[in-house]
Design an enzyme around this catalytic site. Structure first.
Site, PDB file in Angstrom:
ATOM      1  N   VAL A 282       0.866  -1.177   0.000  1.00 43.63           N
ATOM      2  CA  VAL A 282       0.000   0.000   0.000  1.00 43.63           C
ATOM      3  C   VAL A 282       0.900   1.224   0.000  1.00 43.63           C
ATOM      4  O   VAL A 282       2.093   1.144   0.298  1.00 43.63           O
ATOM      5  CB  VAL A 282      -0.942   0.040   1.226  1.00 43.63           C
ATOM      6  CG1 VAL A 282      -1.980  -1.071   1.148  1.00 43.63           C
ATOM      7  CG2 VAL A 282      -0.152  -0.043   2.527  1.00 43.63           C
ATOM      8  N   SER A 283       0.325   2.369  -0.341  1.00 43.24           N
ATOM      9  CA  SER A 283       1.135   3.573  -0.504  1.00 43.24           C
ATOM     10  C   SER A 283       1.453   4.282   0.804  1.00 43.24           C
ATOM     11  O   SER A 283       2.455   4.980   0.902  1.00 43.24           O
ATOM     12  CB  SER A 283       0.428   4.550  -1.454  1.00 43.24           C
ATOM     13  OG  SER A 283       0.370   4.017  -2.755  1.00 43.24           O
ATOM     14  N   SER A 284       0.586   4.130   1.805  1.00 39.90           N
ATOM     15  CA  SER A 284       0.807   4.879   3.042  1.00 39.90           C
ATOM     16  C   SER A 284       0.348   4.069   4.241  1.00 39.90           C
ATOM     17  O   SER A 284      -0.350   3.060   4.117  1.00 39.90           O
ATOM     18  CB  SER A 284       0.041   6.209   2.999  1.00 39.90           C
ATOM     19  OG  SER A 284      -1.356   5.973   3.006  1.00 39.90           O
TER      20      SER A 284
END
Length: 209
Positions: A69-71
């Site tokens: 996931v990105s964050s």
């Protein structure tokens, strides 16, 4: 009968592995060189090497499931990815390892991705399982797939359609690009460019909020 003796690099290429793998196999007693030169260099007889035989015997090759996931705010999505991957691998009866990452798809230096690529290059992976292609990297996934093909790693993509958090991830990636360019323009004479980047960043943040 004449034998064609080759060095460790040619033998490794013939078997589709790294030279380090042949050295390890020698230490394990699985594949010994046919000869050694006066200088101690290994020599292998190509006539007795069977690529498929040794590849199938290599018990260290494993199935790896990769999730990203990105964050840190997307912890729930990361957990959903993991659960989906674990369920699928278990249903296939595979023994597997799950590698996870938190970071932009534009970041090619993430800890998990680095470990995955190192394992692939070291012939420790037989199968890679991901939920979507973009879970690896935003751009350049085809290069990773080409490496997998060269190293005889099967790639399994569970969902061929659009990734569910695509817009949110893309916004994060765009913000990262803007941050990089902003840092490069910091202190430069082009205040116009800086103002333009700040405006784009604000627009992306507004759209993703």
């Amino acid at each position: 009968m004449n034998r064609k003796l080759v060095g460790i690099r040619e033998a490794a290429e013939f078997l589709g592995v790294n030279p380090s793998t042949l050295r390890r196999w020698e230490q394990e007693g699985r594949l010994m060189p046919d000869e050694r030169t006066a200088g101690g260099y290994r020599r292998y007889d190509l006539a007795r090497l069977r690529p498929n035989q040794f590849r199938q015997q290599d018990g260290e090759r494993k199935t790896v499931a990769y999730a990203r996931v990105s964050s840190h705010d997307q912890k729930a999505d990361l957990e959903r990815q993991k659960q989906g991957l674990e369920l699928y691998c278990a249903q296939q009866g595979w023994t597997f390892e799950v590698i996870t990452d938190r970071g932009s798809g534009m970041n090619y230096h993430k800890k998990g991705l680095t470990k995955l690529l190192n394992d692939i290059l070291a012939d420790r992976v037989s199968r890679l399982v991901i939920t979507h292609k973009d879970r690896l990297v935003r751009f350049g996934a085809e290069l990773v797939f080409a490496i997998c093909e060269a190293k005889h790693v099967e790639v399994v993509i569970l969902n061929q359609g659009e990734d569910t958090p695509f817009e949110e991830d893309l916004a994060q990636d765009v913000l990262e690009i803007i941050t990089v360019f902003s840092a490069r323009l910091y202190g430069s004479r082009s205040r116009k460019n800086q103002k333009l980047l700040e405006g784009v960043k604000h627009a992306v943040e507004e759209a993703s909020s």
